[in-house]
Design a protein around this motif. Structure first.
Motif, PDB file in Angstrom:
ATOM      1  N   SER A  24       0.811  -1.217   0.000  1.00 34.38           N
ATOM      2  CA  SER A  24       0.000   0.000   0.000  1.00 34.38           C
ATOM      3  C   SER A  24       0.841   1.263   0.000  1.00 34.38           C
ATOM      4  N   HIS A  25       2.142   1.153   0.245  1.00 36.47           N
ATOM      5  CA  HIS A  25       2.999   2.331   0.182  1.00 36.47           C
ATOM      6  C   HIS A  25       3.257   2.755  -1.256  1.00 36.47           C
ATOM      7  N   LEU A  26       2.938   1.877  -2.205  1.00 39.26           N
ATOM      8  CA  LEU A  26       3.140   2.190  -3.618  1.00 39.26           C
ATOM      9  C   LEU A  26       1.986   3.047  -4.132  1.00 39.26           C
ATOM     10  N   PRO A  27       2.219   3.859  -5.178  1.00 39.01           N
ATOM     11  CA  PRO A  27       1.122   4.618  -5.781  1.00 39.01           C
ATOM     12  C   PRO A  27       0.091   3.671  -6.389  1.00 39.01           C
ATOM     13  N   SER A  28      -1.170   4.058  -6.326  1.00 32.59           N
ATOM     14  CA  SER A  28      -2.251   3.202  -6.828  1.00 32.59           C
ATOM     15  C   SER A  28      -2.461   3.379  -8.319  1.00 32.59           C
ATOM     16  N   ALA A  29      -2.983   2.337  -8.948  1.00 30.22           N
ATOM     17  CA  ALA A  29      -3.448   2.393 -10.335  1.00 30.22           C
ATOM     18  C   ALA A  29      -4.644   1.460 -10.433  1.00 30.22           C
ATOM     19  N   VAL A  30      -5.639   1.855 -11.221  1.00 29.05           N
ATOM     20  CA  VAL A  30      -6.869   1.071 -11.367  1.00 29.05           C
ATOM     21  C   VAL A  30      -6.899   0.439 -12.750  1.00 29.05           C
ATOM     22  N   PRO A  52      -9.721  11.400  -8.486  1.00 28.56           N
ATOM     23  CA  PRO A  52      -8.535  12.059  -9.061  1.00 28.56           C
ATOM     24  C   PRO A  52      -7.746  11.132  -9.978  1.00 28.56           C
ATOM     25  N   VAL A  53      -8.353  10.761 -11.095  1.00 25.08           N
ATOM     26  CA  VAL A  53      -7.724   9.811 -12.020  1.00 25.08           C
ATOM     27  C   VAL A  53      -7.519  10.447 -13.390  1.00 25.08           C
ATOM     28  N   GLU A  54      -6.639   9.851 -14.166  1.00 25.52           N
ATOM     29  CA  GLU A  54      -6.489  10.155 -15.586  1.00 25.52           C
ATOM     30  C   GLU A  54      -6.651   8.857 -16.360  1.00 25.52           C
ATOM     31  N   ILE A  55      -7.426   8.895 -17.441  1.00 24.77           N
ATOM     32  CA  ILE A  55      -7.764   7.689 -18.194  1.00 24.77           C
ATOM     33  C   ILE A  55      -6.652   7.324 -19.159  1.00 24.77           C
ATOM     34  N   VAL A  56      -6.297   6.047 -19.157  1.00 25.64           N
ATOM     35  CA  VAL A  56      -5.313   5.498 -20.085  1.00 25.64           C
ATOM     36  C   VAL A  56      -6.003   4.406 -20.894  1.00 25.64           C
ATOM     37  N   SER A  57      -6.038   4.550 -22.205  1.00 21.25           N
ATOM     38  CA  SER A  57      -6.705   3.568 -23.059  1.00 21.25           C
ATOM     39  C   SER A  57      -5.890   2.288 -23.152  1.00 21.25           C
ATOM     40  N   ASP A 104       5.203   2.039 -23.040  1.00 18.68           N
ATOM     41  CA  ASP A 104       4.524   3.335 -23.064  1.00 18.68           C
ATOM     42  C   ASP A 104       3.621   3.517 -21.853  1.00 18.68           C
ATOM     43  N   VAL A 105       2.889   2.467 -21.488  1.00 15.34           N
ATOM     44  CA  VAL A 105       1.933   2.619 -20.397  1.00 15.34           C
ATOM     45  C   VAL A 105       2.650   2.837 -19.065  1.00 15.34           C
ATOM     46  N   LEU A 106       3.777   2.191 -18.865  1.00 15.79           N
ATOM     47  CA  LEU A 106       4.519   2.396 -17.621  1.00 15.79           C
ATOM     48  C   LEU A 106       5.051   3.828 -17.542  1.00 15.79           C
ATOM     49  N   ASN A 107       5.495   4.363 -18.671  1.00 21.06           N
ATOM     50  CA  ASN A 107       5.942   5.763 -18.691  1.00 21.06           C
ATOM     51  C   ASN A 107       4.788   6.715 -18.376  1.00 21.06           C
ATOM     52  N   VAL A 108       3.635   6.456 -18.993  1.00 21.93           N
ATOM     53  CA  VAL A 108       2.462   7.312 -18.764  1.00 21.93           C
ATOM     54  C   VAL A 108       2.007   7.207 -17.310  1.00 21.93           C
ATOM     55  N   MET A 109       2.000   6.012 -16.764  1.00 22.55           N
ATOM     56  CA  MET A 109       1.583   5.824 -15.371  1.00 22.55           C
ATOM     57  C   MET A 109       2.502   6.588 -14.415  1.00 22.55           C
ATOM     58  N   GLN A 110       3.787   6.566 -14.692  1.00 18.89           N
ATOM     59  CA  GLN A 110       4.729   7.312 -13.855  1.00 18.89           C
ATOM     60  C   GLN A 110       4.455   8.808 -13.947  1.00 18.89           C
ATOM     61  N   ASP A 111       4.178   9.290 -15.163  1.00 17.12           N
ATOM     62  CA  ASP A 111       3.878  10.713 -15.343  1.00 17.12           C
ATOM     63  C   ASP A 111       2.623  11.113 -14.566  1.00 17.12           C
ATOM     64  N   ILE A 112       1.590  10.268 -14.642  1.00 11.90           N
ATOM     65  CA  ILE A 112       0.324  10.581 -13.973  1.00 11.90           C
ATOM     66  C   ILE A 112       0.514  10.639 -12.462  1.00 11.90           C
ATOM     67  N   THR A 113       1.185   9.635 -11.907  1.00 10.61           N
ATOM     68  CA  THR A 113       1.402   9.629 -10.455  1.00 10.61           C
ATOM     69  C   THR A 113       2.303  10.784 -10.040  1.00 10.61           C
ATOM     70  N   ARG A 115       2.090  13.676 -11.130  1.00 13.96           N
ATOM     71  CA  ARG A 115       1.210  14.842 -11.016  1.00 13.96           C
ATOM     72  C   ARG A 115       0.229  14.710  -9.856  1.00 13.96           C
ATOM     73  N   GLY A 116       0.395  13.662  -9.065  1.00 12.58           N
ATOM     74  CA  GLY A 116      -0.489  13.469  -7.930  1.00 12.58           C
ATOM     75  C   GLY A 116      -1.822  12.845  -8.288  1.00 12.58           C
ATOM     76  N   LYS A 117      -1.952  12.273  -9.461  1.00 11.30           N
ATOM     77  CA  LYS A 117      -3.184  11.627  -9.915  1.00 11.30           C
ATOM     78  C   LYS A 117      -3.010  10.113  -9.920  1.00 11.30           C
ATOM     79  N   ILE A 118      -4.102   9.409 -10.218  1.00  9.62           N
ATOM     80  CA  ILE A 118      -4.117   7.946 -10.233  1.00  9.62           C
ATOM     81  C   ILE A 118      -4.397   7.470 -11.660  1.00  9.62           C
ATOM     82  N   PRO A 119      -3.561   6.620 -12.232  1.00  5.58           N
ATOM     83  CA  PRO A 119      -3.836   6.081 -13.571  1.00  5.58           C
ATOM     84  C   PRO A 119      -5.051   5.157 -13.539  1.00  5.58           C
TER      85      PRO A 119
END
Length: 342
Positions: A24-30, A52-57, A104-113, A115-119
């Motif tokens: 749980s110490h890790l950033p979340s992703a749904v 507080p999420v950003e959508i990733v297709s 690509d998705v791992l890079n995007v997920m890192q960018d989103i987190t 910014r304080g958001k959840i992928p």
């Protein structure tokens, strides 16, 4: 009695769990997974409006630019309000692999987190979800020159002949690939020629799939397959009404396409290509498009059940009247952000 997808084999997964875990110490992703017409896109938009999420297709068809109607890509007004990541990446003449998606998705997920958001990864391409969860075998990158050589041989001899050649090099891969599946035959031969080893042997090697995220996994499944089929039929009819035929016709004018390209093998585009070639009439286009979409949904469900047997996934009935409420309850229980009050 309706065919049940939420069967006994999955009964251990069909619950609302608290997804707090030792990591749980890790950033979340749904992860929001489900077959075509299960309502993933609509629910993802609702989640984006409340958490507080950003959508990733996670959709292998939406990566193509200019392919909007047949891929059910969000419209410009929706994208203006709620940007989506990993859509419109390449032109229809190009190719995009599961390995590229994972990178690509791992890079995007890192960018989103960052910014304080959840992928929020939403889609129905189970190969992409599996690539993220399981990792990928170390296969060589595509070699365009070698692929061109293989394609030229296929023009002369045909893909069934190259399938026989593959069987001599990699009998296991050949056994699971159809003699007419040009894309997979080409890739298996390419790997054999680049590495000197059967692709099936490389795929058995251990994978490193550790991820720097706490993954909260949610599946949308239909309790009644018949109702899903009704949705699919209406969905394809809507695409025809919105101009799918004109879209494919324009693509053929803009790009040097052929029916063997991955973009034109997408459901809906393959059947529309046949119609534009005057090989089928409009009624057959409609029927074949609906049948192909139903077959796609069946494959997605089979693959998703496999994922659910190996990972902790909460499944909800996508046809339930209160599914949107259930999703909100689930995300709150999983400690996803500060969602809107219930």
């Amino acid at each position: 009695m309706p065919e049940k997808v939420l069967d006994k084999a999955l009964s251990g997964s069909v619950v609302l769990r608290n997804e707090r875990a030792p990591d749980s110490h890790l950033p979340s992703a749904v992860l929001l997974m489900g077959p075509t017409a299960s309502g993933k896109s609509r629910i993802a938009l609702e989640i984006a409006g409340q958490f507080p999420v950003e959508i990733v297709s996670v959709d292998s068809a939406q990566v193509y630019r200019h392919m909007n109607i047949g891929t059910a890509k969000p419209g410009r007004d929706i994208l203006a309000r709620t940007p989506h990541h990993l859509i419109d990446l390449i032109d229809p003449v190009e190719q995009y692999s599961a390995a590229q998606f994972r990178r690509d998705v791992l890079n995007v997920m890192q960018d989103i987190t960052g910014r304080g958001k959840i992928p929020l990864l939403a889609g129905g391409t189970m190969l992409y979800f599996q690539a993220l969860l399981d990792g990928l075998s170390v296969l060589p990158e595509a070699d365009n020159r070698l692929r061109a050589t293989i394609e030229s041989k296929a023009v002369i001899s045909g893909w069934p002949a190259l399938h026989k050649k593959l069987a001599a090099l990699d009998i296991e891969s050949a056994a699971r690939i159809k003699p007419t599946d040009s894309q997979r035959i080409q890739r298996a031969l390419e790997v054999c020629m680049l590495t000197g080893r059967p692709m099936s042997e490389i795929l058995k090697a251990p994978r490193n799939a550790e991820l720097p995220f706490r993954l909260v996994k949610l599946a949308l499944l239909p309790a009644d397959r018949g109702q899903l089929h009704q949705r699919i039929a209406q969905r394809f009819e809507n695409m025809l009404q919105e101009g799918l035929i004109d879209e494919v016709s324009l693509l053929r004018q803009q790009f040097d396409l052929n029916p063997e390209l991955p973009s034109m093998r997408c459901v809906g585009y393959r059947q529309t290509w046949l119609y534009l070639e005057k090989k089928i009439n409009l009624e057959a286009l409609r029927d074949k498009g609906i049948v192909a979409t139903r077959q796609l949904a069946k494959r997605q469900l089979t693959w998703l059940r496999s994922i659910m047997r190996r990972y902790e996934v909460t499944a909800l009935d996508c046809l339930a009247d209160d599914v949107h409420h259930q999703v909100r309850v689930f995300l709150h229980a999983a400690n996803i952000g500060d969602g809107a009050a219930q």
